[in-house]
Design a protein around this motif. Structure first.
Motif, PDB file in Angstrom:
ATOM      1  N   LEU A 127       0.820  -1.218   0.000  1.00  0.00           N
ATOM      2  CA  LEU A 127       0.000   0.000   0.000  1.00  0.00           C
ATOM      3  C   LEU A 127       0.853   1.267   0.000  1.00  0.00           C
ATOM      4  N   GLN A 128       2.190   1.082  -0.005  1.00  0.00           N
ATOM      5  CA  GLN A 128       3.154   2.202   0.022  1.00  0.00           C
ATOM      6  C   GLN A 128       2.944   3.076   1.252  1.00  0.00           C
ATOM      7  N   ILE A 129       2.740   2.417   2.391  1.00  0.00           N
ATOM      8  CA  ILE A 129       2.576   3.101   3.668  1.00  0.00           C
ATOM      9  C   ILE A 129       3.821   2.847   4.511  1.00  0.00           C
ATOM     10  N   PRO A 130       4.517   3.883   4.965  1.00  0.00           N
ATOM     11  CA  PRO A 130       5.713   3.667   5.790  1.00  0.00           C
ATOM     12  C   PRO A 130       5.346   3.041   7.135  1.00  0.00           C
ATOM     13  N   PHE A 131       6.229   2.197   7.637  1.00  0.00           N
ATOM     14  CA  PHE A 131       5.988   1.619   8.952  1.00  0.00           C
ATOM     15  C   PHE A 131       7.266   1.674   9.778  1.00  0.00           C
ATOM     16  N   ALA A 132       7.082   1.579  11.106  1.00  0.00           N
ATOM     17  CA  ALA A 132       8.211   1.751  12.016  1.00  0.00           C
ATOM     18  C   ALA A 132       8.094   0.802  13.196  1.00  0.00           C
ATOM     19  N   PHE A 133       9.249   0.525  13.804  1.00  0.00           N
ATOM     20  CA  PHE A 133       9.299  -0.179  15.083  1.00  0.00           C
ATOM     21  C   PHE A 133       9.652   0.857  16.145  1.00  0.00           C
ATOM     22  N   TYR A 134       8.889   0.874  17.245  1.00  0.00           N
ATOM     23  CA  TYR A 134       9.148   1.889  18.275  1.00  0.00           C
ATOM     24  C   TYR A 134       9.236   1.231  19.658  1.00  0.00           C
ATOM     25  N   GLY A 135      10.405   1.360  20.291  1.00  0.00           N
ATOM     26  CA  GLY A 135      10.577   0.909  21.664  1.00  0.00           C
ATOM     27  C   GLY A 135      10.357  -0.578  21.869  1.00  0.00           C
ATOM     28  N   CYS A 136      10.690  -1.400  20.866  1.00  0.00           N
ATOM     29  CA  CYS A 136      10.468  -2.847  20.962  1.00  0.00           C
ATOM     30  C   CYS A 136      11.657  -3.533  21.642  1.00  0.00           C
ATOM     31  N   GLY A 137      11.364  -4.621  22.340  1.00  0.00           N
ATOM     32  CA  GLY A 137      12.414  -5.431  22.921  1.00  0.00           C
ATOM     33  C   GLY A 137      12.867  -6.489  21.935  1.00  0.00           C
ATOM     34  N   VAL A 138      14.144  -6.868  22.011  1.00  0.00           N
ATOM     35  CA  VAL A 138      14.719  -7.860  21.100  1.00  0.00           C
ATOM     36  C   VAL A 138      15.339  -8.980  21.929  1.00  0.00           C
ATOM     37  N   SER A 139      15.116 -10.222  21.509  1.00  0.00           N
ATOM     38  CA  SER A 139      15.738 -11.340  22.199  1.00  0.00           C
ATOM     39  C   SER A 139      16.049 -12.454  21.213  1.00  0.00           C
ATOM     40  N   GLY A 140      16.996 -13.273  21.557  1.00  0.00           N
ATOM     41  CA  GLY A 140      17.412 -14.354  20.678  1.00  0.00           C
ATOM     42  C   GLY A 140      17.662 -15.621  21.461  1.00  0.00           C
ATOM     43  N   PRO A 141      18.395 -16.562  20.884  1.00  0.00           N
ATOM     44  CA  PRO A 141      19.098 -16.438  19.595  1.00  0.00           C
ATOM     45  C   PRO A 141      18.154 -16.551  18.402  1.00  0.00           C
ATOM     46  N   TRP A 142      18.586 -15.967  17.272  1.00  0.00           N
ATOM     47  CA  TRP A 142      17.833 -16.070  16.026  1.00  0.00           C
ATOM     48  C   TRP A 142      18.507 -17.099  15.133  1.00  0.00           C
ATOM     49  N   ASN A 143      17.732 -18.060  14.666  1.00  0.00           N
ATOM     50  CA  ASN A 143      18.296 -18.986  13.688  1.00  0.00           C
ATOM     51  C   ASN A 143      18.242 -18.342  12.302  1.00  0.00           C
ATOM     52  N   LYS A 144      18.730 -19.053  11.301  1.00  0.00           N
ATOM     53  CA  LYS A 144      18.834 -18.487   9.948  1.00  0.00           C
ATOM     54  C   LYS A 144      17.471 -18.053   9.406  1.00  0.00           C
ATOM     55  N   LYS A 145      16.444 -18.866   9.654  1.00  0.00           N
ATOM     56  CA  LYS A 145      15.107 -18.560   9.152  1.00  0.00           C
ATOM     57  C   LYS A 145      14.548 -17.306   9.804  1.00  0.00           C
ATOM     58  N   VAL A 146      14.750 -17.183  11.118  1.00  0.00           N
ATOM     59  CA  VAL A 146      14.272 -16.007  11.840  1.00  0.00           C
ATOM     60  C   VAL A 146      14.978 -14.747  11.349  1.00  0.00           C
ATOM     61  N   LYS A 147      16.279 -14.850  11.125  1.00  0.00           N
ATOM     62  CA  LYS A 147      17.039 -13.701  10.620  1.00  0.00           C
ATOM     63  C   LYS A 147      16.505 -13.240   9.271  1.00  0.00           C
ATOM     64  N   GLU A 148      16.216 -14.185   8.398  1.00  0.00           N
ATOM     65  CA  GLU A 148      15.701 -13.836   7.072  1.00  0.00           C
ATOM     66  C   GLU A 148      14.349 -13.116   7.178  1.00  0.00           C
ATOM     67  N   ARG A 149      13.505 -13.600   8.088  1.00  0.00           N
ATOM     68  CA  ARG A 149      12.195 -12.965   8.270  1.00  0.00           C
ATOM     69  C   ARG A 149      12.343 -11.521   8.743  1.00  0.00           C
ATOM     70  N   TYR A 150      13.125 -11.345   9.787  1.00  0.00           N
ATOM     71  CA  TYR A 150      13.275 -10.004  10.343  1.00  0.00           C
ATOM     72  C   TYR A 150      14.040  -9.072   9.402  1.00  0.00           C
ATOM     73  N   LYS A 151      14.960  -9.628   8.640  1.00  0.00           N
ATOM     74  CA  LYS A 151      15.763  -8.815   7.722  1.00  0.00           C
ATOM     75  C   LYS A 151      14.852  -8.058   6.760  1.00  0.00           C
ATOM     76  N   TYR A 152      13.832  -8.734   6.243  1.00  0.00           N
ATOM     77  CA  TYR A 152      12.916  -8.081   5.301  1.00  0.00           C
ATOM     78  C   TYR A 152      12.167  -6.935   5.970  1.00  0.00           C
ATOM     79  N   SER A 153      11.551  -7.200   7.105  1.00  0.00           N
ATOM     80  CA  SER A 153      10.728  -6.164   7.731  1.00  0.00           C
ATOM     81  C   SER A 153      11.576  -5.029   8.297  1.00  0.00           C
ATOM     82  N   LEU A 154      12.737  -5.359   8.859  1.00  0.00           N
ATOM     83  CA  LEU A 154      13.590  -4.323   9.434  1.00  0.00           C
ATOM     84  C   LEU A 154      14.205  -3.439   8.349  1.00  0.00           C
ATOM     85  N   GLU A 155      14.652  -4.048   7.255  1.00  0.00           N
ATOM     86  CA  GLU A 155      15.242  -3.246   6.171  1.00  0.00           C
ATOM     87  C   GLU A 155      14.184  -2.425   5.451  1.00  0.00           C
TER      88      GLU A 155
END
Length: 282
Positions: A127-155
């Motif tokens: 929809l060409q709507i900008p989105f953001a993450f605000y004040g979120c907590g992060v925890s791991g470990p992240w396996n390869k699949k998890v990294k790929e998922r987050y890489k798309y949304s974070l980038e």
């Protein structure tokens, strides 16, 4: 903007109200968007309700209970063939006229449930709507699949902030392509203002946030054999030790009934021993 759905008494609802308080103004209104897989307020879970054959139903139930791979397969099939289009259409309906989508607060960027951010990111990008993450907590470990998922949304995010420096370092090391990561407190820190929480007046007060045993068993194999009775005794002994050290203990739950039931058992075990313990949300 959007955050997690405001479910009464649950952590999602608390964070939503805090996000509303932070970002609302005369020209900005906040619209809740459920980031989970709930459709019409029902969580997507492998189900046996539509299985009419009693033997088949029993087999299905046992497979769900004993084999995670089977549960995952059923979940994925339900998502692909039954719920995905409904989720996408519902999300488009809610954010279609929004100026931005803000995913806020909580321990959201974790190894468990890592697919949600991609789902909303894909809808927002379409929809060409900008989105953001605000004040979120992060925890791991992240396996390869998890990294790929987050890489798309974070980038794809227009803005990223996490709630502490540990989370910032973790993101930087797992997604090196991210060049701007900010640190903001979790929105839940203003809960005192949004929920009119009164101060507990005591020289030394300590809070114990109670979660059910199975939550810890997901992350700690050494707890797999612990019983619920044993779990209650562990909490009881920890809290009694805090009393011996001069603290006034307060039991806390986030509003979920399963948390509340465990906290009630712990509270009763302490009261039966004559201990003075406060219990919020009871």
């Amino acid at each position: 903007t959007a955050s997690a759905s405001p479910i009464i008494n649950l952590g999602d609802g608390v964070i939503y109200k805090c996000m509303t308080e932070l970002f609302s103004s005369d020209t900005i209104s906040i619209i809740p968007l459920d980031l989970s897989l709930r459709i019409d307020d029902k969580a997507i879970k492998p189900t046996h309700k539509k299985l009419n054959n009693s033997l088949l139903k029993q087999v299905h139930r046992r497979l769900l209970k004993r084999f995670k791979a089977y549960e995952k397969l059923v979940f994925n099939l339900l998502w692909i063939f039954l719920y995905r289009n409904k989720y996408i259409e519902k999300a488009k309906l809610i954010i279609g006229d929004a100026d931005a989508v803000i995913i806020g607060g909580g321990q959201l960027l974790a190894d468990k449930g890592s697919g949600f951010s991609n789902k909303i990111a894909k809808v927002a990008n379409a929809l060409q709507i900008p989105f953001a993450f605000y004040g979120c907590g992060v925890s791991g470990p992240w396996n390869k699949k998890v990294k790929e998922r987050y890489k798309y949304s974070l980038e794809s995010a227009a803005y990223i902030s996490v709630r502490d420096h540990h989370s910032s370092k973790f993101l930087s090391s797992n997604v090196p392509s991210l060049t701007s990561i900010f640190v903001n407190p979790d929105p839940a820190f203003i809960v005192k203002d949004t929920h009119e929480i009164k101060n507990i007046i005591a020289p030394k007060t300590i809070g114990f946030n109670i979660l059910p045993l199975n939550y810890y068993q997901m992350y700690h194999d050494e707890l797999k054999l612990m019983t619920n009775d044993g779990y209650v005794r562990v909490w009881r002994d920890i809290i009694l030790n805090s009393i011996d050290d001069g603290y006034l203990p307060v039991l806390l739950v986030n509003g979920a009934d399963v948390d509340f039931q465990v906290a009630k058992l712990i509270h009763k075990s302490l009261i039966d021993l004559g201990a003075k313990v406060d219990f919020l949300f009871h």
